[in-house]
Design an enzyme around this catalytic site. Sequence first.
Site, PDB file in Angstrom:
ATOM      1  N   ASP A  73       0.685  -1.086  -0.037  1.00  0.00           N
ATOM      2  CA  ASP A  73       0.051  -0.310  -0.188  1.00  0.00           C
ATOM      3  C   ASP A  73       0.959   1.610  -0.373  1.00  0.00           C
ATOM      4  O   ASP A  73       2.162   1.616   0.252  1.00  0.00           O
ATOM      5  CB  ASP A  73      -0.879   0.136   1.357  1.00  0.00           C
ATOM      6  CG  ASP A  73      -2.071  -1.216   1.747  1.00  0.00           C
ATOM      7  OD1 ASP A  73      -2.271  -1.774   0.083  1.00  0.00           O
ATOM      8  OD2 ASP A  73      -2.921  -0.954   2.366  1.00  0.00           O
ATOM      9  N   ASP A  74       0.112   2.331  -0.341  1.00  0.00           N
ATOM     10  CA  ASP A  74       0.590   4.221  -0.137  1.00  0.00           C
ATOM     11  C   ASP A  74       1.738   4.091  -1.375  1.00  0.00           C
ATOM     12  O   ASP A  74       2.288   5.011  -0.969  1.00  0.00           O
ATOM     13  CB  ASP A  74       0.892   3.652   1.558  1.00  0.00           C
ATOM     14  CG  ASP A  74       0.042   3.634   2.647  1.00  0.00           C
ATOM     15  OD1 ASP A  74      -1.379   3.658   1.880  1.00  0.00           O
ATOM     16  OD2 ASP A  74       0.137   4.101   3.059  1.00  0.00           O
ATOM     17  N   HIS A 124      -6.560   2.868  -4.203  1.00  0.00           N
ATOM     18  CA  HIS A 124      -5.913   3.449  -2.363  1.00  0.00           C
ATOM     19  C   HIS A 124      -6.742   4.822  -2.090  1.00  0.00           C
ATOM     20  O   HIS A 124      -6.636   5.297  -1.288  1.00  0.00           O
ATOM     21  CB  HIS A 124      -4.717   2.874  -2.467  1.00  0.00           C
ATOM     22  CG  HIS A 124      -4.161   2.343  -0.537  1.00  0.00           C
ATOM     23  ND1 HIS A 124      -5.307   2.182   0.161  1.00  0.00           N
ATOM     24  CD2 HIS A 124      -3.744   2.892   0.244  1.00  0.00           C
ATOM     25  CE1 HIS A 124      -4.977   1.858   1.245  1.00  0.00           C
ATOM     26  NE2 HIS A 124      -3.802   2.484   1.238  1.00  0.00           N
ATOM     27  N   HIS A 128      -5.932   9.539   0.512  1.00  0.00           N
ATOM     28  CA  HIS A 128      -5.668   8.537   1.679  1.00  0.00           C
ATOM     29  C   HIS A 128      -6.181   9.402   3.130  1.00  0.00           C
ATOM     30  O   HIS A 128      -5.677   8.881   4.091  1.00  0.00           O
ATOM     31  CB  HIS A 128      -3.930   8.639   1.992  1.00  0.00           C
ATOM     32  CG  HIS A 128      -4.079   7.118   3.116  1.00  0.00           C
ATOM     33  ND1 HIS A 128      -4.087   7.102   3.782  1.00  0.00           N
ATOM     34  CD2 HIS A 128      -3.299   5.420   2.445  1.00  0.00           C
ATOM     35  CE1 HIS A 128      -3.343   6.417   4.590  1.00  0.00           C
ATOM     36  NE2 HIS A 128      -3.469   4.783   3.589  1.00  0.00           N
ATOM     37  N   HIS A 222       4.013  -1.876   3.153  1.00  0.00           N
ATOM     38  CA  HIS A 222       3.866  -1.304   2.457  1.00  0.00           C
ATOM     39  C   HIS A 222       5.200  -0.592   1.786  1.00  0.00           C
ATOM     40  O   HIS A 222       5.839  -0.347   2.495  1.00  0.00           O
ATOM     41  CB  HIS A 222       3.705  -0.149   3.580  1.00  0.00           C
ATOM     42  CG  HIS A 222       2.436  -0.211   4.055  1.00  0.00           C
ATOM     43  ND1 HIS A 222       2.356  -1.508   5.384  1.00  0.00           N
ATOM     44  CD2 HIS A 222       1.040   1.447   4.032  1.00  0.00           C
ATOM     45  CE1 HIS A 222       0.705  -1.004   5.761  1.00  0.00           C
ATOM     46  NE2 HIS A 222       0.068   0.314   5.285  1.00  0.00           N
TER      47      HIS A 222
END
Length: 265
Positions: A73-74, A124, A128, A222
């Site tokens: 993620d991210d 995503h 965020h 991540h």
Amino acid sequence: MSFAPDFQITQLQHSPITQSIYNPCMLGLALTGVATLGAVAAGYQSMAPTGQWYGRTFTGLGRGTKQIALTYDDGPNDPHTLRLLEVLAQHDVRATFFLIGRYVQLRPEIAREIVKAGHIVGNHTFTHPLLIFKSAAEIRQELSGCRSALQDAIGEDSSLISNLFRPPFGGRRPAVLRIAREMGLEPVMWNVTGYDWNAPPCAVIEQKVAKQIRGGDVILLHDGGHKHMGADRSQTVVATDHLINSYKSEGYEFGTIPQMLEGRA
Ligand SMILES: [Zn+2]
């Protein structure tokens, strides 16, 4: 970043407060306690990666399945996403990346590299946020903003951008899942948390993962940090190398979320 509380809902059900409900003098307190527990449980379910109260989400295959899906993620994140791609290529492993739209706008070339290497990219959100506190219009804006950024970077070809969506922090409520599905997105959670968002040493990440693996797992890691571009994810990159070596030697296959979903069907 995504996170999950360390306790289980079953532990709440055995608390002394619920047991005291049969004492009339304690009834008022007990009811307050039950209401509080309900609120705690509801809050827990809105964030817990495997919680299903607020709608069905994919969290992995059946226990004992010799398959693992690595999810990141991210990103995209400069330079750690590209280093991670090198490690995954060395092992001939494909993974699933849940990208933040505003980072895709900043580093579209990294988003393209992810797709070019055969990995899956998913949504995503654009900035965020914790979606449980957002209006329906804001949720739609976040999801469509990320989708547009992905299309601008990668192209309109829908075969290159998956319909997978992961809510930031794992936070969701029924409206979040409903809106995502109305927009053609499929929510994906996870069942193994790498706890790598504060960049602990790779050994810590590996130990955390090892404690939770039970087969058919979706591992949350991540390659970026939601607060800023450039978050140090070097330890996640090293942990990825070690995890693949270790679980391949135990007979596990590594695949993407779509591959896992096909297997389930
Ligand atoms: Zn995140």
